[in-house]
Design a protein around this motif. Sequence first.
Motif, PDB file in Angstrom:
ATOM      1  N   SER A   1      -3.868  -3.085   8.668  1.00  0.00           N
ATOM      2  CA  SER A   1      -3.560  -2.649   7.227  1.00  0.00           C
ATOM      3  C   SER A   1      -1.945  -2.320   7.557  1.00  0.00           C
ATOM      4  O   SER A   1      -1.139  -2.603   6.650  1.00  0.00           O
TER       5      SER A   1
ATOM      6  N   GLY B   1       1.117  -4.208   5.340  1.00  0.00           N
ATOM      7  CA  GLY B   1       2.131  -3.003   4.761  1.00  0.00           C
ATOM      8  C   GLY B   1       3.295  -3.534   5.084  1.00  0.00           C
ATOM      9  O   GLY B   1       4.166  -3.728   4.412  1.00  0.00           O
TER      10      GLY B   1
ATOM     11  N   SER C   1       0.206  -0.838  -8.765  1.00  0.00           N
ATOM     12  CA  SER C   1      -0.673   0.312  -7.790  1.00  0.00           C
ATOM     13  C   SER C   1      -0.131   1.393  -7.259  1.00  0.00           C
ATOM     14  O   SER C   1       1.140   1.406  -7.154  1.00  0.00           O
ATOM     15  N   LYS C   2      -0.894   2.611  -6.977  1.00  0.00           N
ATOM     16  CA  LYS C   2      -0.278   3.827  -6.478  1.00  0.00           C
ATOM     17  C   LYS C   2       0.283   3.414  -5.065  1.00  0.00           C
ATOM     18  O   LYS C   2       1.216   3.769  -4.697  1.00  0.00           O
ATOM     19  N   SER C   3      -0.270   2.630  -4.265  1.00  0.00           N
ATOM     20  CA  SER C   3       0.237   2.409  -2.958  1.00  0.00           C
ATOM     21  C   SER C   3       1.608   1.723  -2.994  1.00  0.00           C
ATOM     22  O   SER C   3       2.486   1.749  -2.284  1.00  0.00           O
TER      23      SER C   3
ATOM     24  N   CYS D   1       5.121   2.785  -1.525  1.00  0.00           N
ATOM     25  CA  CYS D   1       6.067   2.073  -0.775  1.00  0.00           C
ATOM     26  C   CYS D   1       7.239   1.723  -1.337  1.00  0.00           C
ATOM     27  O   CYS D   1       8.329   1.968  -0.587  1.00  0.00           O
TER      28      CYS D   1
END
Length: 366
Positions: free
Chosen positions: A3, A7, A29-31, A35
């Motif tokens: 992962s 990323g 998205s939250k991720s 980022c």
Amino acid sequence: MSSDLCGDLIADIFSRLPTKSLVRFRSVSKSLCACIGSHDFIQLHSLRSPITVVVTHRIRDKGEAQDNHIYTLHSDGQLAYKYHPYMGIPTIEYPFKKCKIVGSCNGILCVCEYGTGEHGARLYLWNPSIRRKVTVPFISWVDGFGFDPIIGDYKILRISKAGSSVYTVKTRTCRGIASPIAPFSSWKSYQCIFNGALHWTVKRYLTRDIRHYYIMTFDLSSEVFSTIELPEPSWKTRLVTVIKGSLAVISTKPDYSIIWVMREYSNTASWSVVSELNSNPFKGAQRVVPITPNDELLCISFKYYKEILVYNPKTQVRMRLADFSDSSRILDVNLCVESLGLLDMGLHEGANYLENKRRTSEVLHI
């Protein structure tokens, strides 16, 4: 594939996108939002972003009580020269009236707006790429602005012989620091950021009639002032800039100019001549900045000619930037990278404008 690797690949791909797309993608998205809003991603994106030229225009309208102010954003290939209209370049309402740009760093401009605030002026940080601005609760008249890479924060500097001070943006703290030791009567140039320090050309009088110039520096991490001697200290030297990755100054006489480059930083023996001109195309210029890989210099001049010129020292060709319309004139030109700085701070210009329309008697605070 881990992962972490995914990323890293996502960050690498997204760091090459324009700010307008990145702001929109935060809602995916939250991720991804986390980022894009991270300090490391914002720094990486700034390093990969192209230089943007911010041109501020004042438009006179006979039917309006006040002049309108707009700004346009240009890449170096989009600059509108004389006889070439601003085709396909959108206009944006300028969020300030009478103001001075203190400095530009990482896509953020430090702006002092006159006629507002408790002391007759108010200080802002402004990102024109994402139309974001932050009110700075610091003394309005300041002399320098830059980024401290050690603590990862912006600093605003005020210089005074009686006592200088530094304001740190994230911590919102102000503290006194030691003023410059070297004597000076005035600094003559717009700030230049190079090698983690601010630079200005400074004038000092040796006697009543003899004056010399030198460079005053301020290290943004150690917060210490220092000096760099010029190759021809008796020549008038008002302009300090960066040319091909080296610190440079322009020294002039009435009909003669020399562009000097310091090949090795802080080594005064490394000053070398890169261009000698039997003319003074820089007369009246307050700032000179490189804008293209072809060594073209943007000469920002208001005192004498009230115009903006792009000058190529090799060909000695000068081109004047065009006004937006017959009823307008250029007020200022600044360079910055496209950046996400201030993304989670302050107000968007549109929100600020609506709030001011609704509550004109109130001042917005961050």
